[in-house]
Design a protein around this motif. Structure first.
Motif, PDB file in Angstrom:
ATOM      1  N   ARG A  22       0.831  -1.194   0.000  1.00 35.69           N
ATOM      2  CA  ARG A  22       0.000   0.000   0.000  1.00 35.69           C
ATOM      3  C   ARG A  22       0.862   1.239   0.000  1.00 35.69           C
ATOM      4  O   ARG A  22       1.925   1.284   0.616  1.00 35.69           O
ATOM      5  N   ASP A  24       0.289   5.523   0.523  1.00 36.40           N
ATOM      6  CA  ASP A  24      -0.531   6.706   0.774  1.00 36.40           C
ATOM      7  C   ASP A  24       0.255   7.937   0.350  1.00 36.40           C
ATOM      8  O   ASP A  24       1.271   8.262   0.979  1.00 36.40           O
ATOM      9  N   SER A  27      -1.402  14.276   0.440  1.00 32.05           N
ATOM     10  CA  SER A  27      -2.843  14.389   0.251  1.00 32.05           C
ATOM     11  C   SER A  27      -3.273  15.195  -0.981  1.00 32.05           C
ATOM     12  O   SER A  27      -4.208  14.813  -1.661  1.00 32.05           O
ATOM     13  N   ARG A  69      -5.720   2.489  -7.835  1.00 38.48           N
ATOM     14  CA  ARG A  69      -5.785   3.701  -7.027  1.00 38.48           C
ATOM     15  C   ARG A  69      -7.247   4.139  -6.947  1.00 38.48           C
ATOM     16  O   ARG A  69      -7.672   5.091  -7.602  1.00 38.48           O
ATOM     17  N   SER A  73      -6.977   8.177  -4.238  1.00 34.47           N
ATOM     18  CA  SER A  73      -6.288   8.435  -2.970  1.00 34.47           C
ATOM     19  C   SER A  73      -5.105   7.494  -2.835  1.00 34.47           C
ATOM     20  O   SER A  73      -4.126   7.612  -3.565  1.00 34.47           O
ATOM     21  N   PHE A  74      -5.196   6.500  -1.944  1.00 33.58           N
ATOM     22  CA  PHE A  74      -4.103   5.556  -1.764  1.00 33.58           C
ATOM     23  C   PHE A  74      -4.036   4.619  -2.969  1.00 33.58           C
ATOM     24  O   PHE A  74      -4.984   4.520  -3.764  1.00 33.58           O
TER      25      PHE A  74
END
Lengths: 118, 116
Positions: A22, A24, A27, A69, A73-74
């Motif tokens: 994963r 992240d 933002s 995705r 986002s992640f």
């Protein structure tokens, strides 16, 4: 701003198993890139996303690899039926690209996920 | 074909010495970007600098300086008065604007070891 996060940091698996990583991103970043780095080499491009759309995949990305995705986002990178040759560091990076203006297009990297396939 | 070449595999210096890392690139694009990243033992690639192809001004940031010369397709990096904390692998990278993907093509890296 917490930077780019990757999980897990280390993964040891047996040949033939599936693994998922994963990432992240930062933002507000709309682009997300995956790279693979083997020992003693520079990172090599695998694929990238603009928001939720996967726009390019390298020839390095065999059919056993898939990336997503959702919702922009992640991101996840899955490797099915792992092989010993998949052992590497998998790096994620994110950037902000606004139209043709590239003043923000600097890729910031996470710490990577180190995969060892036994 | 290799787009970015870092001919030096390893450099070892004593603290306070200067060290210069060479980077030669290859592209047919007229608009491109050159980068240097630092990778300490922790593994995370740390962004140091980006230059675009239209700006050949040299840049200095603290003990770091960069020399960009389009005529020789080089983008060299100098660490002045090196410190032990500078020990890391340094990567030069190229991003071409032609296809709007801006993916990075990295060199093989130069490992810098600064001894106390």
């Amino acid at each position: 701003d917490t930077g780019v996060s990757q999980d897990p940091r280390h993964k040891i698996t047996k040949r033939g198993q599936n693994v998922t990583f994963r990432c992240d991103p930062i933002s507000e970043h709309n682009r997300l890139y995956w790279y693979r780095q083997t020992l003693g080499q520079g990172p090599e491009f695998l694929t990238y996303f603009q928001n939720e759309a996967q726009l390019e995949k390298s020839r390095l990305l065999s059919d056993r690899f898939s990336a997503e995705r959702p919702k922009g986002s992640f991101s996840t990178l899955e490797i099915q039926r792992t092989e010993q040759g998949d052992s590497a560091m998998y790096l994620c990076a994110s950037s902000l690209v606004a139209g043709r203006r590239v003043s923000e297009n600097i890729q910031y990297f996470g710490a990577g996920t180190r995969l060892s396939v036994l | 074909a290799q787009k970015v070449t870092q001919a030096q595999t390893e450099i070892s210096v004593v603290e306070k010495e200067d060290v210069t890392l060479d980077c030669v690139y290859e592209t047919r694009d007229t608009t491109y970007y050159l980068f240097w990243y630092k990778q300490p033992p922790s593994g995370e690639l740390v962004f140091l600098i980006r230059r675009n192809s239209f700006d050949e001004q040299n840049e200095i940031s603290g003990r770091y300086s960069w020399n960009f010369q389009k005529s020789t397709s080089s983008f060299n990096f100098t660490i002045t008065a090196s410190q032990v904390v500078d020990s890391a692998v340094y990567f030069c990278a190229l991003s071409e604007a032609a296809y709007n993907d801006y993916k990075l093509s990295f060199g093989a890296g130069t490992t810098v070891t600064v001894r106390a």
